[in-house]
Design a protein around this motif. Structure first.
Motif, short mmCIF file in Angstrom:
data_model
loop_
_atom_site.label_atom_id
_atom_site.label_comp_id
_atom_site.label_asym_id
_atom_site.label_seq_id
_atom_site.Cartn_x
_atom_site.Cartn_y
_atom_site.Cartn_z
N ASP A 183 38.67 45.88 43.33
CA ASP A 183 38.60 45.08 44.47
C ASP A 183 39.38 45.36 45.55
N THR A 184 38.82 45.18 46.67
CA THR A 184 39.73 45.12 47.73
C THR A 184 39.48 44.28 49.08
N TYR A 185 40.39 44.13 49.86
CA TYR A 185 39.84 43.34 51.18
C TYR A 185 39.42 44.48 52.13
N GLY A 186 38.86 43.78 53.25
CA GLY A 186 38.41 44.66 54.51
C GLY A 186 39.04 45.76 55.06
N PRO A 208 29.14 44.74 59.11
CA PRO A 208 27.71 44.28 58.90
C PRO A 208 27.08 44.90 57.50
N VAL A 209 27.80 46.14 57.30
CA VAL A 209 27.33 46.77 55.78
C VAL A 209 27.84 45.75 54.71
N LEU A 210 28.93 45.34 54.72
CA LEU A 210 29.54 44.48 53.67
C LEU A 210 28.68 43.10 53.66
N ARG A 211 28.36 42.70 54.78
CA ARG A 211 27.43 41.50 54.48
C ARG A 211 26.02 41.80 54.22
N ARG A 212 25.50 42.83 54.32
CA ARG A 212 24.21 43.47 53.85
C ARG A 212 24.24 43.45 52.27
N LEU A 213 25.29 44.22 51.88
CA LEU A 213 25.46 44.42 50.32
C LEU A 213 25.64 43.07 49.79
N GLN A 214 26.35 42.13 50.10
CA GLN A 214 26.67 40.95 49.68
C GLN A 214 25.33 40.18 49.70
N LYS A 215 24.47 40.03 50.77
CA LYS A 215 23.32 39.45 50.70
C LYS A 215 22.31 39.83 49.59
N GLU A 216 22.23 41.34 49.40
CA GLU A 216 21.57 42.09 48.41
C GLU A 216 22.18 41.80 47.09
N ALA A 217 23.23 41.09 46.78
CA ALA A 217 23.92 40.75 45.67
C ALA A 217 24.63 42.16 45.07
N SER A 218 24.77 42.86 45.95
CA SER A 218 25.37 44.29 45.26
C SER A 218 27.26 43.97 45.39
N LEU A 219 27.27 43.01 46.22
CA LEU A 219 29.08 42.79 46.44
C LEU A 219 29.00 41.15 46.27
N SER A 220 30.32 40.71 45.58
CA SER A 220 30.52 39.45 45.76
C SER A 220 31.97 39.36 46.26
N THR A 221 32.41 38.12 46.57
CA THR A 221 33.72 38.02 47.55
C THR A 221 34.38 36.78 47.16
N TYR A 222 35.66 36.91 46.97
CA TYR A 222 36.77 35.86 46.85
C TYR A 222 37.91 35.82 47.55
N ASP A 223 38.54 34.88 47.81
CA ASP A 223 39.47 34.67 48.81
C ASP A 223 40.87 34.44 47.86
N ARG A 224 42.12 35.47 48.40
CA ARG A 224 43.27 35.24 47.63
C ARG A 224 44.20 35.08 48.88
N ALA A 225 45.33 34.10 48.54
CA ALA A 225 46.20 33.49 49.72
C ALA A 225 47.31 34.98 49.56
N PHE A 226 47.74 35.29 50.97
CA PHE A 226 48.73 36.36 51.29
C PHE A 226 49.35 35.91 52.48
N GLN A 227 50.63 35.63 52.15
CA GLN A 227 51.56 35.36 53.27
C GLN A 227 50.91 34.13 54.26
N GLY A 228 50.53 32.91 53.62
CA GLY A 228 50.09 31.91 54.22
C GLY A 228 48.58 31.93 54.72
N ARG A 229 47.98 33.10 54.38
CA ARG A 229 46.45 33.15 54.95
C ARG A 229 45.76 33.63 53.74
N ASN A 230 44.54 33.54 53.95
CA ASN A 230 43.61 33.89 52.97
C ASN A 230 43.02 35.47 53.20
N ARG A 231 42.95 36.20 52.39
CA ARG A 231 42.28 37.58 52.43
C ARG A 231 41.00 37.57 51.61
N ARG A 232 40.06 38.00 52.47
CA ARG A 232 38.69 37.81 51.76
C ARG A 232 38.66 39.27 50.80
N TYR A 233 38.32 39.19 49.54
CA TYR A 233 38.32 40.25 48.60
C TYR A 233 36.93 40.58 48.37
#
Length: 107
Positions: free
Chosen positions: A22-25, A45-70
């Motif tokens: 897993d990694t962030y953008g 846009p590729v990431l959004r399309r893959l997520q919409k097709e259920a090929s990817l999922s996302t989750y957020d993780r805090a990093f230095q006071g901000r969230n990173r989307r993985y």
């Protein structure tokens, strides 16, 4: 690179990177940019399309006071990646036949 990067090739590369971990953008963009000339604006846009097709999922993780989307590959994404790998191998072999061995499809 003088060859065009199609959507399928870009999707395949994204899924292959995420198949390892897993990694962030930003990191994902840097890894794909290592082999293809793309920008972040091309990748999201590729990431959004893959997520919409259920090929990817996302989750957020805090990093230095901000969230990173993985991004994480799903079982459906792994199936799609396997299809891409199978197609790539066949395509690569056909291109190698003509570029490296001078063969045509009917030989």
């Amino acid at each position: 690179m003088i060859f065009q990067t199609g959507a399928a090739l870009l999707e395949c590369c994204v899924l292959a990177v995420l198949d390892r971990e897993d990694t962030y953008g930003y990191v994902l963009t840097q890894r794909v940019k290592g082999v293809l000339q793309i920008s972040e604006s091309t990748l999201y846009p590729v990431l959004r399309r893959l997520q919409k097709e259920a090929s990817l999922s996302t989750y957020d993780r805090a990093f230095q006071g901000r969230n990173r989307r993985y991004y994480s590959i799903t079982p459906q994404g792994r199936e799609k990646l396997q299809q891409y790998r199978t197609e790539w191998e066949a395509y690569k072999n056909r291109i190698d036949d003509i570029l490296l061995r001078g063969l045509c499809g009917d030989e």
